[in-house]
Design a protein around this motif. Structure first.
Motif, PDB file in Angstrom:
ATOM      1  N   THR A 122       1.675   5.288  13.363  1.00 53.57           N
ATOM      2  CA  THR A 122       2.822   5.072  12.728  1.00 53.57           C
ATOM      3  C   THR A 122       3.672   5.548  14.144  1.00 53.57           C
ATOM      4  OG1 THR A 122       2.750   6.670  11.534  1.00 53.57           O
ATOM      5  CG2 THR A 122       2.435   4.278   9.899  1.00 53.57           C
ATOM      6  N   ILE A 123       2.873   5.940  14.816  1.00 55.02           N
ATOM      7  CA  ILE A 123       4.092   7.284  15.586  1.00 55.02           C
ATOM      8  C   ILE A 123       4.856   6.308  16.997  1.00 55.02           C
ATOM      9  CG2 ILE A 123       2.057   7.781  16.951  1.00 55.02           C
ATOM     10  CD1 ILE A 123       3.162  10.410  17.267  1.00 55.02           C
ATOM     11  N   ALA A 124       4.646   5.409  17.514  1.00 47.76           N
ATOM     12  CA  ALA A 124       4.698   4.250  18.201  1.00 47.76           C
ATOM     13  C   ALA A 124       6.403   3.729  17.346  1.00 47.76           C
ATOM     14  CB  ALA A 124       4.155   3.439  18.960  1.00 47.76           C
ATOM     15  N   ALA A 125       5.864   3.576  16.149  1.00 46.64           N
ATOM     16  CA  ALA A 125       6.824   3.159  15.713  1.00 46.64           C
ATOM     17  C   ALA A 125       8.721   3.803  15.925  1.00 46.64           C
ATOM     18  CB  ALA A 125       6.820   2.466  14.424  1.00 46.64           C
ATOM     19  N   GLY A 126       8.309   5.162  15.681  1.00 44.01           N
ATOM     20  CA  GLY A 126       9.204   6.548  15.554  1.00 44.01           C
ATOM     21  C   GLY A 126       9.379   6.633  14.432  1.00 44.01           C
ATOM     22  N   ILE A 127       8.393   6.299  13.242  1.00 41.23           N
ATOM     23  CA  ILE A 127       8.006   7.233  12.028  1.00 41.23           C
ATOM     24  C   ILE A 127       6.686   7.908  11.751  1.00 41.23           C
ATOM     25  CG2 ILE A 127       9.788   4.908  11.351  1.00 41.23           C
ATOM     26  CD1 ILE A 127       7.207   4.164  10.026  1.00 41.23           C
ATOM     27  N   ARG A 128       7.689   8.938  10.975  1.00 43.58           N
ATOM     28  CA  ARG A 128       6.254  10.094  10.632  1.00 43.58           C
ATOM     29  C   ARG A 128       5.349   9.363   8.785  1.00 43.58           C
ATOM     30  NH1 ARG A 128       8.898  15.842   8.790  1.00 43.58           N
ATOM     31  NH2 ARG A 128       7.000  15.728   7.939  1.00 43.58           N
ATOM     32  N   PRO A 129       4.007   9.316   9.344  1.00 43.75           N
ATOM     33  CA  PRO A 129       3.241   8.714   7.567  1.00 43.75           C
ATOM     34  C   PRO A 129       4.105   9.908   6.997  1.00 43.75           C
ATOM     35  CG  PRO A 129       1.914   9.865   9.652  1.00 43.75           C
ATOM     36  CD  PRO A 129       3.584  10.011   9.999  1.00 43.75           C
ATOM     37  N   GLU A 130       4.415  10.252   6.198  1.00 38.82           N
ATOM     38  CA  GLU A 130       4.737  11.183   5.622  1.00 38.82           C
ATOM     39  C   GLU A 130       5.611  10.448   4.777  1.00 38.82           C
ATOM     40  OE1 GLU A 130       2.779  13.891   7.364  1.00 38.82           O
ATOM     41  OE2 GLU A 130       4.437  13.350   7.813  1.00 38.82           O
ATOM     42  N   ALA A 131       6.901   9.029   5.508  1.00 43.25           N
ATOM     43  CA  ALA A 131       7.864   8.762   5.838  1.00 43.25           C
ATOM     44  C   ALA A 131       7.583   7.695   4.797  1.00 43.25           C
ATOM     45  CB  ALA A 131       8.845   8.792   6.698  1.00 43.25           C
ATOM     46  N   LEU A 132       7.014   6.852   5.548  1.00 48.50           N
ATOM     47  CA  LEU A 132       6.010   5.696   4.927  1.00 48.50           C
ATOM     48  C   LEU A 132       5.258   6.002   3.328  1.00 48.50           C
ATOM     49  CD1 LEU A 132       6.300   2.355   5.610  1.00 48.50           C
ATOM     50  CD2 LEU A 132       3.755   3.379   6.917  1.00 48.50           C
ATOM     51  N   VAL A 133       4.884   6.761   3.522  1.00 51.61           N
ATOM     52  CA  VAL A 133       4.346   6.899   2.089  1.00 51.61           C
ATOM     53  C   VAL A 133       4.741   7.068   1.200  1.00 51.61           C
ATOM     54  CG1 VAL A 133       2.524   9.041   1.221  1.00 51.61           C
ATOM     55  CG2 VAL A 133       2.148   8.410   3.218  1.00 51.61           C
ATOM     56  N   GLU A 134       6.133   7.565   1.839  1.00 46.76           N
ATOM     57  CA  GLU A 134       6.999   7.892   0.429  1.00 46.76           C
ATOM     58  C   GLU A 134       8.050   6.634  -0.322  1.00 46.76           C
ATOM     59  OE1 GLU A 134       9.861  10.043  -1.943  1.00 46.76           O
ATOM     60  OE2 GLU A 134       8.121  10.438  -2.022  1.00 46.76           O
ATOM     61  N   CYS A 135       8.088   5.828   0.914  1.00 43.80           N
ATOM     62  CA  CYS A 135       8.581   4.764   1.150  1.00 43.80           C
ATOM     63  C   CYS A 135       7.767   3.838  -0.092  1.00 43.80           C
ATOM     64  CB  CYS A 135       8.873   4.307   2.203  1.00 43.80           C
ATOM     65  SG  CYS A 135      10.120   4.800   3.206  1.00 43.80           S
ATOM     66  N   TYR A 136       6.019   4.029   0.304  1.00 46.47           N
ATOM     67  CA  TYR A 136       5.393   3.037  -0.468  1.00 46.47           C
ATOM     68  C   TYR A 136       5.262   3.948  -1.667  1.00 46.47           C
ATOM     69  CZ  TYR A 136       4.422  -0.695   2.586  1.00 46.47           C
ATOM     70  OH  TYR A 136       4.331  -1.808   3.563  1.00 46.47           O
ATOM     71  N   ARG A 137       5.276   4.592  -2.682  1.00 46.75           N
ATOM     72  CA  ARG A 137       4.650   5.662  -3.672  1.00 46.75           C
ATOM     73  C   ARG A 137       6.348   5.363  -4.295  1.00 46.75           C
ATOM     74  NH1 ARG A 137       7.437   9.078  -6.660  1.00 46.75           N
ATOM     75  NH2 ARG A 137       8.533   9.666  -4.959  1.00 46.75           N
ATOM     76  N   ARG A 138       7.251   5.032  -3.921  1.00 46.24           N
ATOM     77  CA  ARG A 138       8.796   4.621  -5.098  1.00 46.24           C
ATOM     78  C   ARG A 138       8.541   3.509  -5.136  1.00 46.24           C
ATOM     79  NH1 ARG A 138      13.419   7.709  -0.891  1.00 46.24           N
ATOM     80  NH2 ARG A 138      13.499   8.870  -0.732  1.00 46.24           N
ATOM     81  N   GLN A 139       7.535   2.573  -4.342  1.00 45.06           N
ATOM     82  CA  GLN A 139       7.022   1.314  -4.928  1.00 45.06           C
ATOM     83  C   GLN A 139       6.359   1.038  -5.732  1.00 45.06           C
ATOM     84  OE1 GLN A 139       9.254  -1.667  -4.455  1.00 45.06           O
ATOM     85  NE2 GLN A 139      10.770  -0.013  -3.299  1.00 45.06           N
ATOM     86  N   GLY A 140       5.516   2.256  -6.584  1.00 42.61           N
ATOM     87  CA  GLY A 140       3.801   1.974  -6.606  1.00 42.61           C
ATOM     88  C   GLY A 140       3.478   1.853  -6.441  1.00 42.61           C
ATOM     89  N   ILE A 141       2.749   2.341  -4.689  1.00 46.16           N
ATOM     90  CA  ILE A 141       1.932   1.536  -3.996  1.00 46.16           C
ATOM     91  C   ILE A 141       1.316   2.770  -3.750  1.00 46.16           C
ATOM     92  CG2 ILE A 141       0.667   0.423  -2.008  1.00 46.16           C
ATOM     93  CD1 ILE A 141       2.867  -1.916  -2.708  1.00 46.16           C
ATOM     94  N   MET A 142       0.163   3.429  -3.666  1.00 47.57           N
ATOM     95  CA  MET A 142      -0.210   4.897  -2.772  1.00 47.57           C
ATOM     96  C   MET A 142      -1.310   4.255  -1.595  1.00 47.57           C
ATOM     97  SD  MET A 142      -2.790   7.460  -4.596  1.00 47.57           S
ATOM     98  CE  MET A 142      -3.729   8.131  -4.232  1.00 47.57           C
ATOM     99  N   ILE A 143      -0.369   4.561  -0.612  1.00 47.40           N
ATOM    100  CA  ILE A 143      -1.438   5.151   1.372  1.00 47.40           C
ATOM    101  C   ILE A 143      -1.811   6.368   0.735  1.00 47.40           C
ATOM    102  CG2 ILE A 143      -0.773   3.026   1.271  1.00 47.40           C
ATOM    103  CD1 ILE A 143       1.310   4.026   3.078  1.00 47.40           C
ATOM    104  N   ARG A 144      -2.372   7.239   1.924  1.00 43.66           N
ATOM    105  CA  ARG A 144      -2.458   8.425   1.852  1.00 43.66           C
ATOM    106  C   ARG A 144      -1.880   8.386   3.586  1.00 43.66           C
ATOM    107  NH1 ARG A 144      -4.438  11.655  -2.448  1.00 43.66           N
ATOM    108  NH2 ARG A 144      -5.594  10.535  -3.310  1.00 43.66           N
ATOM    109  N   GLN A 145      -1.164   9.817   4.015  1.00 49.30           N
ATOM    110  CA  GLN A 145      -0.622  10.169   5.517  1.00 49.30           C
ATOM    111  C   GLN A 145      -1.953  11.093   5.966  1.00 49.30           C
ATOM    112  OE1 GLN A 145       0.097  11.528   2.761  1.00 49.30           O
ATOM    113  NE2 GLN A 145      -0.371  13.100   2.925  1.00 49.30           N
TER     114      GLN A 145
END
Length: 99
Positions: free
Chosen positions: A28-51
């Motif tokens: 995700t680094i070249a997209a300008g986002i931190r892995p933790e941020a993407l994990v949090e967004c998906y968590r809010r949708q009930g989807i678990m991914i790991r940073q």
């Protein structure tokens, strides 16, 4: 499906393709986002991914781990949400590390 969804978003990359495991590493680094941020967004949708820091301190700030041994409907939902989740994650880059 995940490869196609990631390829449609600038800066996301699957550095190991094909994967010979039951997961994919999505950088995700070249997209300008931190892995933790993407994990949090998906968590809010009930989807678990790991940073990445869940697995390695050395490179963990670069990627998320996406399990592929899940029902196809889950993968489809992940892919459908990916553009929106990336956009939201760009607004959450000030999250503290989760591990």
């Amino acid at each position: 499906m995940i490869q196609e969804a990631a390829a449609a978003i600038d800066g996301l990359a699957l550095p190991i393709m094909p994967s010979h495991g039951n997961f994919l590493v999505l950088e995700t680094i070249a997209a300008g986002i931190r892995p933790e941020a993407l994990v949090e967004c998906y968590r809010r949708q009930g989807i678990m991914i790991r940073q990445g820091t869940y697995h390695t301190q050395r490179f963990g700030d670069r990627f998320v781990k996406i399990s592929t041994s899940v029902p196809q409907a889950w993968v489809e939902k992940f892919c459908t949400l990916l553009p929106e989740m990336v956009a939201q994650a760009r607004t959450l880059n000030d999250l503290p590390p989760q591990f």
